[in-house]
Design an enzyme around this catalytic site. Structure first.
Site, mmCIF file in Angstrom:
data_model
loop_
_atom_site.group_PDB
_atom_site.id
_atom_site.type_symbol
_atom_site.label_atom_id
_atom_site.label_comp_id
_atom_site.label_asym_id
_atom_site.label_seq_id
_atom_site.Cartn_x
_atom_site.Cartn_y
_atom_site.Cartn_z
ATOM 1 N N LYS A 181 81.336 4.857 50.126
ATOM 2 C CA LYS A 181 82.274 5.215 51.190
ATOM 3 C C LYS A 181 83.651 5.373 50.585
ATOM 4 O O LYS A 181 83.983 4.728 49.589
ATOM 5 C CB LYS A 181 82.332 4.108 52.256
ATOM 6 C CG LYS A 181 82.856 4.589 53.590
ATOM 7 C CD LYS A 181 81.762 5.336 54.318
ATOM 8 C CE LYS A 181 82.100 5.665 55.735
ATOM 9 N NZ LYS A 181 80.871 5.930 56.483
HETATM 10 N N1 GLU Z 1 80.199 9.224 57.642
HETATM 11 C C1 GLU Z 1 78.879 9.376 58.129
HETATM 12 C C2 GLU Z 1 78.174 8.035 58.223
HETATM 13 O O1 GLU Z 1 78.809 7.000 58.328
HETATM 14 C C3 GLU Z 1 78.084 10.428 57.365
HETATM 15 C C4 GLU Z 1 77.889 10.167 55.915
HETATM 16 C C5 GLU Z 1 77.245 11.320 55.184
HETATM 17 O O2 GLU Z 1 76.858 12.295 55.820
HETATM 18 O O3 GLU Z 1 77.148 11.244 53.944
HETATM 19 O O4 GLU Z 1 76.985 7.958 58.272
#
Ligand code: GLU
Length: 423
Positions: free
Chosen positions: A113
Site C-alpha cells: 500500500k
Molecule cells: N485500493 C484498492 C483496495 O484497497 C484496490 C487495490 C488494487 O486494485 O490493487 O483493495
C-alpha cells in the site's frame, strides 16, 4: 499554506487491530513461530520526501509512503491513498490487508500500500500531477509490472494512475501499462474496474443475505460513504431492489424512510462538486445515526475505525458488509459477534476492486481487451467462490466470517511460503 500537519493517530492503531485478528487465526491454524514471524513482518517500509512546487511558487515537501507487506504469493499489489490522515501505521495495516485480500480471492499477488499526506481536494490539477510524478520517480526502483503494482485508493483515481504510468514509462524508455492498474480506459484500463469494488460488495451482500434468508425487496440498507465504493455499492443494491434508506458523504448523512432515490443522488452529486450537500429528497441525520440506524444491512464504505466499541452495541443491522478497509475496530468485533450480527469482512467484501485490477494487468500483458460481460462474469464468480471458502472455514472453526477469512488467507500464504522458502 493550505497544508496541515497530519491528524493525530486514531484511538485504535490499525496495524495492531489487524494483528489481533491475525493472531486469532494463526492460533487456530497452529502456525509455527517462524512462519508467524515471517508473515507478520512487512518486507519493506519506504518513506519518501516529495518537494513539489505549488501554484503559488512555494515548495511544499510532502511525505509519501510505500509499504510492501509480502511478496510470497507474487508481485505486491495495492493502492495509493491521498489523505491528510495517512500515516505509517495505517499504510502498514492497509498493506497487510492487501496480502490477505489477494490470498482470500486467490490472486497471484502479495500485498502493498502507498500513501501521501495531502488534501487532494484543496490541490489544483497541476499540483496533483507534480505530486504524483514526484512520488512515482522516487519509487521508480520499487514499482514494476513484476515487482510492485499500484492502483487507486482513497483520494486517487484513473487520472493519477495515468500520470504514474506515464512517469514510470518515461524512466523505462517504453510504455509499461501493466505497472499500474485502475488506469483510464483509453490507456489500458479495464472495463468494469471503476465499479468493481462496489460490485463485489453487492455480490458479497447477496451471498450473505442468502445465508440469512433475507429477501432483497424486504431489505433496507445504510451505506456510509459516497465515494467510488459507496456510490457504486448503493447503486447496485438499489438496482437489485434493496431499499437504501441512508447514505453519507463528507457533507453529512441523508435519510429517507421510503428509500433514497440513488440515481437522483448520483446525478445531484455529479453536478454539485461530488457533494450531496443540499440534496432535496432526504432528511439530514448525523453520521453516528447512520451507523446505528434501523436498517437490515449496513455497508461502511469510507474509512477505518467507524464501527467502534462505543457504537457497536447500538447497531440495529443484522448484516454488515465492509466496503472500506478496516472500518470495524477489533474491540468492536466481540460486541458485534455477541449480538449475532453477520459481518462480511473487508478482505473479502471489498476484494472485487483488486480482482478486476488483476484482470486489467492480465489484459495489459496480453495486449488484449475483455468485454464488460466477461469481466463481470469472472469477477462475480471469483467473489462467490471466495465467499463460499470463507463461509466454510468460519463454519469449520466455529468462528466469525472475519476470522474465517484470515484463516483462508494465512493458510494459503503460509503453505506457499513452506514450498518456496524465503524470497
Ligand atoms: N485500493 C484498492 C483496495 O484497497 C484496490 C487495490 C488494487 O486494485 O490493487 O483493495
Amino acid at each position: 499554506m493550505a497544508y496541515m500537519e497530519p491528524a493525530p493517530l486514531k484511538k485504535e492503531n490499525p496495524f495492531e487491530s489487524m494483528m489481533s485478528r491475525f493472531n486469532v487465526a494463526a492460533d487456530l491454524l497452529g502456525l509455527d513461530e517462524d512462519t508467524y514471524n515471517v508473515l507478520k513482518t512487512p518486507t519493506r517500509q519506504i518513506i519518501v520526501a516529495l518537494p513539489v512546487t505549488m501554484d503559488n511558487g512555494r515548495i511544499h515537501v510532502f511525505e509519501g509512503y510505500r509499504v510492501i507487506h509480502s511478496t510470497i504469493l507474487g508481485p505486491s499489489k495495492g493502492g495509493i491513498r491521498y489523505d491528510l490522515d495517512v500515516n505509517i501505521d495505517e499504510v502498514k495495516a492497509l498493506a497487510a490487508w492487501m496480502t490477505w485480500k489477494c490470498a482470500v480471492v486467490d490472486l497471484p499477488y502479495g500485498g502493498a500500500k502507498g500513501g501521501i499526506i495531502c488534501d487532494p481536494k484543496t490541490m489544483s490539477r497541476g499540483e496533483l500531477e507534480r505530486l504524483t510524478r514526484a512520488y512515482t520517480l522516487s519509487l521508480n526502483d520499487v514499482f514494476g509490472q513484476d515487482k510492485d503494482i499500484p492502483a487507486p485508493d482513497m483520494g486517487t483515481g484513473p487520472q493519477e494512475m495515468a500520470w504514474l504510468m506515464d512517469e514510470y514509462s518515461k524512466s523505462q524508455g517504453m510504455t509499461v501499462n501493466a505497472v499500474v492498474t485502475g488506469k483510464p480506459l483509453v490507456l489500458g484500463g479495464s472495463l468494469g474496474r471503476v465499479e468493481a469494488t462496489g460490485r463485489g460488495v453487492m455480490i458479497s451482500a447477496f451471498g450473505a443475505m442468502e445465508k440469512l434468508k433475507m429477501i432483497p425487496s424486504k431489505t433496507s440498507a445504510a451505506v456510509q460513504g459516497f465515494g467510488n465504493v459507496g456510490s457504486n455499492a448503493a447503486r447496485l443494491l438499489y438496482e437489485r431492489g434493496i431499499h437504501v434508506k441512508a447514505i453519507s458523504d463528507i457533507s453529512g448523512a441523508y435519510w429517507n424512510d421510503k428509500g433514497l432515490d440513488i440515481p437522483a443522488m448520483l446525478e445531484y452529486a455529479a453536478k454539485n462538486n461530488r457533494s450531496l450537500e443540499g440534496f432535496p429528497g432526504a432528511e439530514k441525520i448525523s453520521n453516528e445515526e447512520l451507523i446505528t440506524a434501523k436498517v437490515d444491512l449496513l455497508v461502511p464504505a469510507a474509512k477505518e475505525d467507524v464501527i467502534t466499541s462505543e457504537n457497536a452495541g447500538k447497531i440495529q443491522a443484522r448484516l454488515i458488509v465492509e466496503g472500506a478497509n478496516g472500518p470495524t475496530s477489533s474491540k468492536a468485533d466481540a460486541i458485534i459477534n455477541d449480538k449475532g450480527i453477520m459481518v462480511v469482512p473487508d478482505i473479502l467484501a471489498n476484494a472485487g476492486g483488486v480482482t478486476v485490477s488483476y484482470f486489467e494487468w492480465v489484459q495489459n500483458r496480453l495486449g488484449y481487451k475483455w468485454t464488460l460481460d466477461r469481466v463481470n462474469r469472472r469477477s462475480d464468480r471469483i467473489m462467490k467462490e471466495a465467499f463460499d471458502r470463507v463461509f466454510a472455514a468460519a463454519t469449520q472453526h466455529k468462528v466469525a466470517m472475519r476470522i474465517g477469512a484470515y484463516v483462508v488467507a494465512i493458510d494459503k500464504v503460509a503453505q506457499t511460503y513452506k514450498f518456496r522458502g524465503g524470497f
